[in-house]
Design a protein around this motif. Structure first.
Motif, PDB file in Angstrom:
ATOM      1  N   LEU A   1      -8.908  -4.829  14.608  1.00  0.00           N
ATOM      2  CA  LEU A   1      -8.673  -5.219  13.213  1.00  0.00           C
ATOM      3  C   LEU A   1      -7.965  -6.567  13.145  1.00  0.00           C
TER       4      LEU A   1
ATOM      5  N   THR B   1      -9.470 -10.011  11.468  1.00  0.00           N
ATOM      6  CA  THR B   1      -8.753 -10.693  10.395  1.00  0.00           C
ATOM      7  C   THR B   1      -8.438 -12.132  10.784  1.00  0.00           C
TER       8      THR B   1
ATOM      9  N   ARG C   1      -5.630   1.568   7.645  1.00  0.00           N
ATOM     10  CA  ARG C   1      -6.264   0.317   8.078  1.00  0.00           C
ATOM     11  C   ARG C   1      -6.192  -0.760   6.991  1.00  0.00           C
TER      12      ARG C   1
ATOM     13  N   GLN D   1      -4.223  -4.411   7.120  1.00  0.00           N
ATOM     14  CA  GLN D   1      -4.995  -5.634   6.957  1.00  0.00           C
ATOM     15  C   GLN D   1      -4.427  -6.483   5.808  1.00  0.00           C
ATOM     16  N   ARG D   2      -4.010  -5.843   4.722  1.00  0.00           N
ATOM     17  CA  ARG D   2      -3.408  -6.588   3.609  1.00  0.00           C
ATOM     18  C   ARG D   2      -2.122  -7.275   4.050  1.00  0.00           C
TER      19      ARG D   2
ATOM     20  N   GLN E   1      -3.173 -10.257   6.231  1.00  0.00           N
ATOM     21  CA  GLN E   1      -3.798 -11.304   5.422  1.00  0.00           C
ATOM     22  C   GLN E   1      -2.758 -12.094   4.637  1.00  0.00           C
TER      23      GLN E   1
END
Length: 426
Positions: A255, A259, A288, A292-293, A296
């Protein structure tokens, strides 16, 4: 002759800057190498701060010497404290020595990696680098061994002071959050004012060049408003308790790599080196999307406020229940009195020995002369960090921020490896 000496000095300073940008990665590699050494014991239960202890200060001393500066701390006394900590933790003396050997072996590997990027590295500069590393290695071993058997205890009064300080920080953070939302609403009003002015000017008789400039102004402000509204929406949803965790088992290393690749074109456009390093595969049970947020938002901030240099993403296993995600950049750092700067102040590591940027020699931050640079550092810069903080609270993760003007920012987050298991326990 003087010119040759200046070249050698610049090359040594360049290695010092390179080593600082690699600090988080270096420390994580050190921990991982020690964890893989079957002859070592008592390291799996350590937190990151407990494992690193005084080593970041010793690395700061090395950096200061490479830059020709007088160290702020005595290396023997610093190594004394490190040996004392290991003794209190039940370490055997051979374990302490082997750990230091692993650390300095990694430092030599960093020299090799640096040489590959500097084809014209002079023998004099390389000798200076090796000499200073050998010097700090000797002092580290000597200081740890000499003071290995000394004891120090923390008094109840110090513990009470730390608890009071933690309470004061929580109260101050609440004030910072309110101030930050006030700045965000002000930025929205300003952006809408620019849009209104642009639309009014559009109705006038303007040249093609002026019309192009108006379109550019509209696009920039529409993009800014869109990003800000999305962030405010995320923040409001989390604040209202409407976010829920969806726990699944997945490879977080994959992941992070995906990203990083999504944001790499933006980093390449600004000529920034974007590196991701950590164990792979790395299976966890967590949400997940939320992770990821978090990444990011951190990468968005790092790329946006880093004008040159590099961004390093590092992840590693801290112990059987926690893993650590770190994003370090070589940007300008947060302004001291900005909302993001105040948030960083509240979330910085409590012990100076665990902070990477704590002991860096003070240098003036780069001055901002153009209007574009002033726009880059506007007060709404920290909204992504506040969203990350809220997600961390939702996921029972801890968050550290270190920022030093002119040197960069490091955000470190400790996530649970098995979110579902810890959720059931709670």
């Amino acid at each position: 002759m003087a010119a040759k000496k200046n070249i050698d000095k610049k090359q040594v300073t360049a290695f010092s800057d390179y080593l600082m940008s690699r600090r988080e990665t270096l420390l994580n590699n050190w921990r991982q190498r020690c964890a893989q050494d079957g002859q070592l014991t008592s390291k799996s239960s350590f937190t990151r701060e407990e494992f690193n202890d005084q080593v970041p200060v010793l690395l700061d001393i090395l950096t200061q010497r490479l830059n020709g500066e007088k160290p702020r701390y005595d290396p023997i006394m610093t190594a004394n404290e490190h040996g004392l900590h290991r003794w209190q933790s039940g370490y055997e003396l051979p374990d302490l020595i082997v750990e230091l050997e692993h650390l300095f072996a990694i430092l030599h590997e960093e020299i090799d990696a640096f040489q590959q990027t500097q084809t014209d590295l002079s023998p004099a500069a390389l000798a200076k680098i090796y000499r200073e590393i050998h010097r700090i290695y000797s002092e580290s071993c000597r200081g740890s061994i000499v003071y290995y058997n000394e004891l120090r205890q923390t008094t109840a009064a110090e513990q009470a002071a730390r608890l009071q300080n933690a309470l004061d920080q929580l109260q101050e953070l609440a004030k910072v959050r309110n101030e930050h939302l006030r700045h965000s609403s002000h930025d929205l009003r300003s952006s809408f004012s620019v849009l209104l002015m642009s639309s009014q000017l559009w109705q006038l008789n303007v040249t093609d060049l002026e019309r192009t400039e108006l379109i550019g102004m509209l696009n920039r402000n529409l993009t800014s408003i869109r990003d800000m509204l999305l962030q405010l929406t995320d923040y409001a949803r989390i604040e209202a308790g409407q976010e829920t965790l969806i726990i699944k088992k997945f490879d977080v290393a994959a992941l992070i790599g995906e990203t990083a690749e999504l944001i790499r074109p933006t980093a390449n456009a600004k000529k920034l080196d974007l590196n991701a390093e950590g164990p792979a595969p790395f299976m966890i049970e967590s949400d997940r999307v939320q992770i990821q947020r978090v990444l990011q938002n951190l990468l968005y901030n790092a790329v946006k406020y880093t004008k040159q240099g590099r961004i390093n993403i590092t992840w590693t296993k801290e112990n059987d229940s926690r893993w650590v995600l770190s994003v370090q950049d070589t940007g300008e750092g947060f302004a001291e009195n900005s909302p993001a700067g105040l948030l960083a102040e509240q979330l910085k590591p409590s012990a100076h020995s665990t902070a990477i940027y704590q002991q860096i020699p003070e240098k003036p931050a780069p001055t901002m002369t153009s209007e574009n640079e002033k726009i880059d550092m506007k007060e709404s810069e920290g909204l992504g960090l506040f969203i990350v903080k809220k997600i961390c609270e939702l996921m029972k993760a801890s968050m550290d921020i270190e920022s030093n003007p002119g040197f960069g920012t490091l955000v470190r987050i400790r996530f649970q490896i098995n979110q579902e298991q810890n959720k059931q326990v709670q």
